[in-house]
Design an enzyme around this catalytic site. Structure first.
Site, PDB file in Angstrom:
ATOM      1  N   GLY A 174       0.845  -1.183   0.000  1.00 53.45           N
ATOM      2  CA  GLY A 174       0.000   0.000   0.000  1.00 53.45           C
ATOM      3  C   GLY A 174       0.881   1.234   0.000  1.00 53.45           C
ATOM      4  O   GLY A 174       1.982   1.214  -0.543  1.00 53.45           O
ATOM      5  N   CYS A 175       0.424   2.301   0.635  1.00 49.34           N
ATOM      6  CA  CYS A 175       1.217   3.528   0.695  1.00 49.34           C
ATOM      7  C   CYS A 175       2.576   3.232   1.320  1.00 49.34           C
ATOM      8  O   CYS A 175       2.658   2.635   2.393  1.00 49.34           O
ATOM      9  CB  CYS A 175       0.470   4.584   1.516  1.00 49.34           C
ATOM     10  SG  CYS A 175       1.425   6.090   1.769  1.00 49.34           S
ATOM     11  N   PHE A 176       3.632   3.652   0.643  1.00 47.82           N
ATOM     12  CA  PHE A 176       4.966   3.309   1.133  1.00 47.82           C
ATOM     13  C   PHE A 176       5.385   4.046   2.391  1.00 47.82           C
ATOM     14  O   PHE A 176       6.311   3.642   3.075  1.00 47.82           O
ATOM     15  CB  PHE A 176       6.027   3.423   0.047  1.00 47.82           C
ATOM     16  CG  PHE A 176       6.083   4.669  -0.790  1.00 47.82           C
ATOM     17  CD1 PHE A 176       5.597   5.896  -0.382  1.00 47.82           C
ATOM     18  CD2 PHE A 176       6.662   4.589  -2.058  1.00 47.82           C
ATOM     19  CE1 PHE A 176       5.680   7.020  -1.191  1.00 47.82           C
ATOM     20  CE2 PHE A 176       6.753   5.708  -2.871  1.00 47.82           C
ATOM     21  CZ  PHE A 176       6.264   6.929  -2.434  1.00 47.82           C
ATOM     22  N   TRP A 177       4.694   5.115   2.760  1.00 45.72           N
ATOM     23  CA  TRP A 177       5.062   5.848   3.975  1.00 45.72           C
ATOM     24  C   TRP A 177       4.976   4.949   5.206  1.00 45.72           C
ATOM     25  O   TRP A 177       5.897   4.876   6.005  1.00 45.72           O
ATOM     26  CB  TRP A 177       4.157   7.054   4.184  1.00 45.72           C
ATOM     27  CG  TRP A 177       4.229   8.127   3.150  1.00 45.72           C
ATOM     28  CD1 TRP A 177       5.218   8.341   2.232  1.00 45.72           C
ATOM     29  CD2 TRP A 177       3.254   9.150   2.944  1.00 45.72           C
ATOM     30  NE1 TRP A 177       4.913   9.435   1.460  1.00 45.72           N
ATOM     31  CE2 TRP A 177       3.722   9.950   1.879  1.00 45.72           C
ATOM     32  CE3 TRP A 177       2.049   9.458   3.544  1.00 45.72           C
ATOM     33  CZ2 TRP A 177       3.008  11.051   1.412  1.00 45.72           C
ATOM     34  CZ3 TRP A 177       1.339  10.555   3.090  1.00 45.72           C
ATOM     35  CH2 TRP A 177       1.826  11.345   2.027  1.00 45.72           C
TER      36      TRP A 177
END
Length: 177
Positions: free
Chosen positions: A13-16
Site C-alpha cells: 500500500g502507501c509506502f510511507w
C-alpha cells in the site's frame, strides 16, 4: 557491503507506513521508498499515480541476517496488510498500492514462497500478494523518504499500535518472542 546485510523489496500500500514499520524492527539497517517494477525508467510520483507505469509503491529493506531472516520480515509484513485485497490497502486504491514481495535471488524466491504459503493458512480467501522478481527500483522523491518520521501526524493505513509491536519484536531461536 557487509556479507550479513541482505536486501528485499516490499509493496504494502502507501509506502510511507510500510517504510516506517520496517524501520522499527531490530535488525533492519536501512530503508528507502521508491517505485518497483515500473514500465518506464525513473517515474515521478505523479506518473505512478496514473497507473500507466504499473509501478508499485515499494520499500527497499536492508537487514542484518545475523539478527533477523527473510521469513521473519515476511511474517511481520503480513501484520501490516490485507493480503486478500487487490490494488488497495486502507483508503488507497490503484495498481501502485498493490501488495508484493520482490526478490533478487533464487534463495529469496524460495524463502518467500515458503513463508507466503505458511501465512496463507490464516486466510479463507486467496492471497493477492504479488511474488515476483525485482525488475527495477527507482527511489521516490526526497519528500517521500522517511515521511512519517518528518510528519508524525501524516496519513498512514497501518494502525499505530503495529509500530510499537515492530519496535518490541525480537526473533529468538527461529521464532518470534
Amino acid at each position: 557491503m557487509d556479507n550479513t546485510i541482505d536486501t528485499i523489496y516490499f509493496a504494502g500500500g502507501c509506502f510511507w507506513g510500510t517504510e516506517h514499520f520496517f524501520k522499527q524492527i531490530d535488525g533492519v539497517v536501512a530503508t528507502e521508498v521508491g517505485y518497483a517494477n515500473s514500465l518506464i525508467p525513473h517515474p515521478s510520483y505523479k506518473e505512478v499515480c496514473t497507473g500507466e507505469t504499473m509501478a508499485a509503491e515499494g520499500v527497499k529493506v536492508e537487514y542484518d541476517t545475523s539478527k533477523i531472516d527473510l521469513k521473519y520480515l515476511i511474517h511481520m509484513y503480513f501484520m501490516t496488510i490485507d493480503p486478500t485485497s487487490h490494488n488497495k490497502q486502507g483508503n488507497d486504491v490503484g495498481t501502485q498500492y498493490r501488495t508484493g514481495i520482490y526478490y533478487t535471488t533464487a534463495s529469496q524466491q524460495h524463502d518467500i514462497l515458503e513463508q507466503v504459503k505458511e501465512e496463507s493458512h490464516a486466510y479463507s480467501a486467496p492471497l493477492a500478494v504479488e511474488v515476483t522478481q525485482l525488475q527495477n527500483f527507482y527511489p521516490a522523491e526526497e519528500y517521500h523518504q522517511d515521511y512519517l518520521t518528518k510528519n508524525p501526524g501524516g496519513y498512514c493505513h497501518i494502525p499505530p499500535q503495529l509500530f510499537e509491536i515492530a519496535r518490541k519484536a525480537k526473533i529468538q531461536d527461529g521464532g518470534l518472542a
